[in-house]
Design an enzyme around this catalytic site. Structure first.
Site, PDB file in Angstrom:
ATOM      1  N   ARG A 180       0.838  -1.201   0.000  1.00  0.00           N
ATOM      2  CA  ARG A 180       0.000   0.000   0.000  1.00  0.00           C
ATOM      3  C   ARG A 180       0.872   1.248   0.000  1.00  0.00           C
ATOM      4  NH1 ARG A 180      -5.096  -2.133   3.392  1.00  0.00           N
ATOM      5  NH2 ARG A 180      -6.503  -1.974   1.641  1.00  0.00           N
ATOM      6  N   GLN A 239      -1.258   2.783  -5.495  1.00  0.00           N
ATOM      7  CA  GLN A 239      -2.654   3.060  -5.102  1.00  0.00           C
ATOM      8  C   GLN A 239      -3.665   2.633  -6.165  1.00  0.00           C
ATOM      9  OE1 GLN A 239      -3.222   7.107  -3.798  1.00  0.00           O
ATOM     10  NE2 GLN A 239      -2.724   6.569  -1.687  1.00  0.00           N
ATOM     11  N   ASP A 282      -4.547  -1.041  -5.938  1.00  0.00           N
ATOM     12  CA  ASP A 282      -4.951  -1.511  -4.609  1.00  0.00           C
ATOM     13  C   ASP A 282      -6.352  -2.137  -4.652  1.00  0.00           C
ATOM     14  OD1 ASP A 282      -5.545  -1.919  -1.970  1.00  0.00           O
ATOM     15  OD2 ASP A 282      -4.969   0.086  -1.298  1.00  0.00           O
ATOM     16  N   SER A 308      -8.454  -2.283  -1.349  1.00  0.00           N
ATOM     17  CA  SER A 308      -9.214  -1.067  -1.043  1.00  0.00           C
ATOM     18  C   SER A 308     -10.416  -0.912  -1.953  1.00  0.00           C
ATOM     19  CB  SER A 308      -8.327   0.179  -1.180  1.00  0.00           C
ATOM     20  OG  SER A 308      -7.378   0.203  -0.151  1.00  0.00           O
ATOM     21  N   TYR A 356      -1.348  -1.343   9.295  1.00  0.00           N
ATOM     22  CA  TYR A 356      -2.372  -2.298   9.748  1.00  0.00           C
ATOM     23  C   TYR A 356      -2.424  -2.343  11.274  1.00  0.00           C
ATOM     24  CZ  TYR A 356      -2.688  -4.006   4.965  1.00  0.00           C
ATOM     25  OH  TYR A 356      -2.876  -4.112   3.617  1.00  0.00           O
TER      26      TYR A 356
HETATM   27  P1  NAD Z   1      -8.070  -4.242   7.424  1.00  0.00           P
HETATM   28  O1  NAD Z   1      -9.070  -4.685   6.414  1.00  0.00           O
HETATM   29  O2  NAD Z   1      -6.858  -5.056   7.633  1.00  0.00           O
HETATM   30  O3  NAD Z   1      -8.821  -4.085   8.838  1.00  0.00           O
HETATM   31  C1  NAD Z   1      -9.989  -3.321   8.975  1.00  0.00           C
HETATM   32  C2  NAD Z   1      -9.904  -2.450  10.211  1.00  0.00           C
HETATM   33  O4  NAD Z   1     -10.043  -3.254  11.395  1.00  0.00           O
HETATM   34  C3  NAD Z   1      -8.591  -1.698  10.371  1.00  0.00           C
HETATM   35  O5  NAD Z   1      -8.835  -0.304  10.431  1.00  0.00           O
HETATM   36  C4  NAD Z   1      -8.024  -2.239  11.663  1.00  0.00           C
HETATM   37  O6  NAD Z   1      -7.287  -1.271  12.372  1.00  0.00           O
HETATM   38  C5  NAD Z   1      -9.269  -2.652  12.400  1.00  0.00           C
HETATM   39  N1  NAD Z   1      -9.050  -3.563  13.532  1.00  0.00           N
HETATM   40  C6  NAD Z   1      -8.184  -4.611  13.621  1.00  0.00           C
HETATM   41  N2  NAD Z   1      -8.260  -5.190  14.837  1.00  0.00           N
HETATM   42  C7  NAD Z   1      -9.207  -4.499  15.540  1.00  0.00           C
HETATM   43  C8  NAD Z   1      -9.741  -4.622  16.864  1.00  0.00           C
HETATM   44  N3  NAD Z   1      -9.313  -5.558  17.708  1.00  0.00           N
HETATM   45  N4  NAD Z   1     -10.692  -3.749  17.247  1.00  0.00           N
HETATM   46  C9  NAD Z   1     -11.132  -2.783  16.388  1.00  0.00           C
HETATM   47  N5  NAD Z   1     -10.670  -2.620  15.146  1.00  0.00           N
HETATM   48  C10 NAD Z   1      -9.714  -3.475  14.716  1.00  0.00           C
HETATM   49  O7  NAD Z   1      -7.631  -2.761   7.148  1.00  0.00           O
HETATM   50  P2  NAD Z   1      -7.795  -1.888   5.826  1.00  0.00           P
HETATM   51  O8  NAD Z   1      -9.167  -1.414   5.737  1.00  0.00           O
HETATM   52  O9  NAD Z   1      -7.254  -2.650   4.709  1.00  0.00           O
HETATM   53  O10 NAD Z   1      -6.883  -0.622   6.137  1.00  0.00           O
HETATM   54  C11 NAD Z   1      -5.681  -0.728   6.876  1.00  0.00           C
HETATM   55  C12 NAD Z   1      -4.943   0.596   6.861  1.00  0.00           C
HETATM   56  O11 NAD Z   1      -4.355   0.796   5.608  1.00  0.00           O
HETATM   57  C13 NAD Z   1      -5.780   1.807   7.112  1.00  0.00           C
HETATM   58  O12 NAD Z   1      -5.016   2.705   7.851  1.00  0.00           O
HETATM   59  C14 NAD Z   1      -5.993   2.371   5.760  1.00  0.00           C
HETATM   60  O13 NAD Z   1      -6.301   3.745   5.784  1.00  0.00           O
HETATM   61  C15 NAD Z   1      -4.642   2.100   5.175  1.00  0.00           C
HETATM   62  N6  NAD Z   1      -4.643   2.151   3.732  1.00  0.00           N
HETATM   63  C16 NAD Z   1      -3.655   2.837   3.094  1.00  0.00           C
HETATM   64  C17 NAD Z   1      -3.628   2.907   1.718  1.00  0.00           C
HETATM   65  C18 NAD Z   1      -2.557   3.646   0.998  1.00  0.00           C
HETATM   66  O14 NAD Z   1      -1.914   4.473   1.567  1.00  0.00           O
HETATM   67  N7  NAD Z   1      -2.332   3.375  -0.278  1.00  0.00           N
HETATM   68  C19 NAD Z   1      -4.585   2.257   0.995  1.00  0.00           C
HETATM   69  C20 NAD Z   1      -5.564   1.544   1.666  1.00  0.00           C
HETATM   70  C21 NAD Z   1      -5.566   1.493   3.047  1.00  0.00           C
END
Ligand code: NAD
Length: 376
Positions: free
Chosen positions: A122, A127, A130, A133, A230
């Site tokens: 990521r 992006q 991705d 996402s 993550y």
């Molecule tokens: P994910 O699908 O792995 O998890 C979903 C959410 O569950 C996450 O926000 C995680 O923190 C949360 N979670 C995990 N354990 C938990 C718990 N015990 N209690 C409550 N919540 C819990 O995550 P995702 O949606 O793929 O996103 C992960 C991160 O990556 C985020 O910060 C997102 O903004 C970031 N991201 C960055 C980019 C980029 O920069 N290109 C792109 C996509 C996502």
């Protein structure tokens, strides 16, 4: 490079890995492309639309695969499909790589090059590729729509001559890509929304969408985000404090949407049976993590479980419920990945030293090469 796109055989998956739009762009890049007949129907694309875009429509899987250097997939191929791929060909898809040790060995044994789109890092440059996402965003939207559908009341507050109807209280657990879109969707429908996460960065994002942030904000919370962005697995002590807070909050909620995941591990249990039983009849729990074990131990894949009138629903593949849009975005993710697999002369020639290619490749030269899948 000759590219093939197959009809997805995985039960229930309605998506397709190319659209007429990406077919045109792939051809403009100097490649040729064949699409298996019927591949796009469930995502709203007819064979003639692909043909008009310049694709050859293959009457069977075998005819579509003939001469393919690269196969674009949504889901991992099954054994029969692997057997039909030309030896030495590459394929890219959502391969659920964390749990794919056996599958990776089969890809390697068949002499195939496998790219898992989930492992695309990521980073800013990636992006557009991705797929996690693009699909999670749609899943978050659809989770609220499905939840509202199961809910026995309305979402927005309504003041009518016959009386006032209260707005639904929606609680989103896990405020990553899916969770943030769930918050935005629930707000648009008029719900009163709160959300929780363990990553401190999510606090501001939740607030910016107009939802209330609820979390145990101790020292462990401040360090809960990995360098990759993550969540870390939380300690039993944190989980106990979190459960206490959630138990007090969930009693008053009408729709709970859970999206919490930790890459490569079982999903954390956030909504216990006792919490479900504490909710009033007619309320709904939508568990998006059901395929990773579930955030609620009661949820079953694609079934409504009724617990004293509370409906618990685990969705194993919500992007497929919005197959046309999910396919359009996913096909764009694959299109963006293509230049990394293409040589100067337009042939299949992956840039093996590129960090994105390095991160995504599971097998090549008859070997499992991804560190996460090596060993016993
Ligand atoms: P994910 O699908 O792995 O998890 C979903 C959410 O569950 C996450 O926000 C995680 O923190 C949360 N979670 C995990 N354990 C938990 C718990 N015990 N209690 C409550 N919540 C819990 O995550 P995702 O949606 O793929 O996103 C992960 C991160 O990556 C985020 O910060 C997102 O903004 C970031 N991201 C960055 C980019 C980029 O920069 N290109 C792109 C996509 C996502």
């Amino acid at each position: 490079m000759h590219i093939a796109v197959l009809l997805e055989k995985r039960a229930g998956d309605q998506r397709v890995a190319a659209t007429p739009d990406t077919v045109r762009k792939i051809i403009a890049l100097g490649h040729t492309i064949a699409i298996e007949a019927g591949a796009g129907v469930r995502a709203g694309v007819r064979d003639e639309d692909y043909a008009a875009a310049g694709a050859r429509v293959g009457p069977s899987t075998a005819a579509t695969l003939a001469g393919a250097h690269l196969i674009l997939k949504v889901r991992a191929p099954d054994a029969a499909e692997i057997g039909a791929y030309p030896r030495g060909a590459a394929f890219a898809g959502l391969l659920e790589p964390h749990a794919a040790r056996t599958e990776a060995q089969a890809y390697a044994a068949a002499g195939l090059i496998a790219f898992a789109m989930e492992f695309v890092p990521r980073i800013t440059r990636a992006q557009t590729m991705d797929a996690l996402s693009s699909q999670a965003n749609l899943a978050g939207y659809r989770a609220v729509i499905e939840g509202a559908n199961l809910y026995g009341r309305v979402m927005p507050m309504m003041m009518t001559a016959a009386g006032t109807v209260a707005a639904a209280k929606v609680f989103v657990m896990g405020a990553g890509v899916a969770g943030l879109q769930a918050i935005a969707t629930a707000r648009r429908l008029g719900g009163i929304v709160s959300a929780t996460d363990v990553r401190p960065a999510s606090k501001e994002q939740v607030a910016s969408l107009g939802a209330k942030f609820i979390a145990v904000e101790d020292e462990e919370f401040k360090a809960a985000e990995t360098a990759a962005g993550y969540a870390k697995p939380m300690s039993p002590e944190y989980q106990a404090k979190q459960a206490e807070l959630v138990a007090a909050h969930i009693v008053k909620q009408d729709i709970v949407v859970t999206t919490a995941l930790i890459p490569g591990r079982a999903a954390p249990v956030l909504v216990t049976e006792a919490m479900v039983r504490s909710m009033r009849p007619g309320s709904v729990v939508v568990d998006l993590a059901v395929s990773q074990g579930g955030n609620c131990p009661l949820s079953k894949p694609d079934q409504v479980v009724d617990v004293n009138g509370v409906k618990v629903m685990g969705f194993s593949n919500l992007p497929s419920h919005v197959a046309a849009d999910a396919s359009a975005l996913y096909a764009k993710n694959l299109l963006a990945f293509l230049p990394l697999l293409t040589g100067e002369d337009k042939s299949f020639a992956p840039k093996w030293e590129d960090e994105i290619v390095k991160a995504a490749v599971l097998t090549r030269d008859g070997q499992v090469v991804h560190a996460a899948l090596q060993g016993a």
